[in-house]
Design a protein around this motif. Structure first.
Motif, PDB file in Angstrom:
ATOM      1  N   UNK A 157      46.446   9.649 -38.916  1.00 42.45           N
ATOM      2  CA  UNK A 157      45.463  10.257 -39.794  1.00 42.45           C
ATOM      3  C   UNK A 157      45.562   9.807 -41.241  1.00 42.45           C
ATOM      4  N   UNK A 158      46.423   8.818 -41.507  1.00 44.67           N
ATOM      5  CA  UNK A 158      46.584   8.311 -42.866  1.00 44.67           C
ATOM      6  C   UNK A 158      46.348   6.798 -42.881  1.00 44.67           C
ATOM      7  N   UNK A 159      46.377   6.215 -44.082  1.00 42.21           N
ATOM      8  CA  UNK A 159      46.144   4.779 -44.187  1.00 42.21           C
ATOM      9  C   UNK A 159      47.117   4.132 -45.162  1.00 42.21           C
ATOM     10  N   UNK A 160      47.254   2.816 -45.001  1.00 41.08           N
ATOM     11  CA  UNK A 160      47.966   1.984 -45.957  1.00 41.08           C
ATOM     12  C   UNK A 160      46.991   0.908 -46.430  1.00 41.08           C
ATOM     13  N   UNK A 161      47.325   0.279 -47.538  1.00 35.80           N
ATOM     14  CA  UNK A 161      46.473  -0.787 -48.069  1.00 35.80           C
ATOM     15  C   UNK A 161      47.191  -2.117 -47.936  1.00 35.80           C
ATOM     16  N   UNK A 171      44.642   6.188 -36.279  1.00 34.06           N
ATOM     17  CA  UNK A 171      43.954   7.358 -35.769  1.00 34.06           C
ATOM     18  C   UNK A 171      44.537   7.782 -34.421  1.00 34.06           C
ATOM     19  N   UNK A 172      44.290   9.031 -34.014  1.00 34.73           N
ATOM     20  CA  UNK A 172      44.790   9.455 -32.702  1.00 34.73           C
ATOM     21  C   UNK A 172      44.115   8.698 -31.568  1.00 34.73           C
ATOM     22  N   UNK A 173      44.855   8.487 -30.512  1.00 37.35           N
ATOM     23  CA  UNK A 173      44.276   7.884 -29.310  1.00 37.35           C
ATOM     24  C   UNK A 173      43.177   8.782 -28.768  1.00 37.35           C
ATOM     25  N   UNK A 185      40.429  15.675 -32.519  1.00 39.94           N
ATOM     26  CA  UNK A 185      40.326  14.231 -32.732  1.00 39.94           C
ATOM     27  C   UNK A 185      39.135  13.925 -33.633  1.00 39.94           C
ATOM     28  N   UNK A 186      38.013  14.599 -33.373  1.00 34.43           N
ATOM     29  CA  UNK A 186      36.808  14.378 -34.167  1.00 34.43           C
ATOM     30  C   UNK A 186      37.048  14.697 -35.640  1.00 34.43           C
ATOM     31  N   UNK A 187      37.843  15.711 -35.925  1.00 34.51           N
ATOM     32  CA  UNK A 187      38.147  16.059 -37.318  1.00 34.51           C
ATOM     33  C   UNK A 187      38.884  14.919 -38.013  1.00 34.51           C
ATOM     34  N   UNK A 188      39.864  14.335 -37.326  1.00 37.50           N
ATOM     35  CA  UNK A 188      40.600  13.207 -37.891  1.00 37.50           C
ATOM     36  C   UNK A 188      39.662  12.035 -38.184  1.00 37.50           C
TER      37      UNK A 188
END
Length: 200
Positions: A157-161, A171-173, A185-188
């Motif tokens: 649910x997070x990101x890196x650059x 993201x979740x499977x 899952x849709x919320x993520x």
């Protein structure tokens, strides 16, 4: 070596990804899984073809407000024309991280999937000059993209650059085997799409 020993030591066949990447020149986000399931589980010749996978019901819920909105009327099968139209409308591209793979246990589990050759991510991104975000659907895909971009896999649910400025989300499977309700899952994914500017 007898016939049984040969059978037991034979390596699984190498499979090549069956579909080209789906994108438009103005795609802004690239969603990447690992590899499609075996053809016997396909309901269409396109990404996430297994009707038991949560991906397209989740996308329908996020963008259309109804988890069945991308199904053919009165069917569990997906409406491929509607799916492609939605992706183009929102600037979403699709591909997988594995170009050539082996299924070590003969199933679709990422745990038993050996990636022989990853996708040419740099080449793919050159086709989409407006793409600024990659979102991986699961742990294995996240690991492959991390290797290809010289980054570390982000938390779910997070990101890196990346060094080049690409935002890479984990993201979740969307497999039913992943223990998270479709709505969660849709919320993520909705939060990620809003951040990427493809969902209001």
């Amino acid at each position: 070596m007898n016939a049984i020993e040969k059978l037991n030591t034979a390596e699984p066949d190498v499979e090549i990804h069956p579909w080209p990447p789906f994108y438009s020149p103005d795609s802004k986000i690239l969603i990447m899984g690992t590899f499609p399931p075996q053809p016997k589980r396909w309901s269409m010749n396109f990404y996430y073809p297994n009707p038991t996978n949560d991906f397209w019901p989740m996308m329908a819920l996020i963008f259309l407000g109804d988890r069945r909105a991308l199904n053919l009327p009165g069917s569990k099968m997906f409406d491929l024309d509607a799916i492609k139209a939605l992706l183009v409308e929102h600037g979403i591209a699709m591909n997988d991280t594995g170009h050539k793979i082996r299924r070590l246990m003969g199933n679709a589990s990422d745990k038993f999937l050996e990636i022989i050759e990853p996708v040419d991510l740099d080449g793919l991104l050159k086709l989409m000059p407006e793409c600024h975000t990659v979102a991986t659907t699961g742990e294995k895909a996240a690991g492959v993209v991390a290797e290809l971009t010289s980054t570390v896999p982000p938390k779910m649910g997070e990101y890196v650059t990346s060094p080049g400025g690409l935002e890479i989300w984990r993201m979740p499977s969307t497999s039913r085997a992943y223990p998270l309700k479709l709505e969660r899952k849709a919320e993520y994914y909705a939060a990620m799409f809003r951040h990427a500017g493809v969902l209001k």
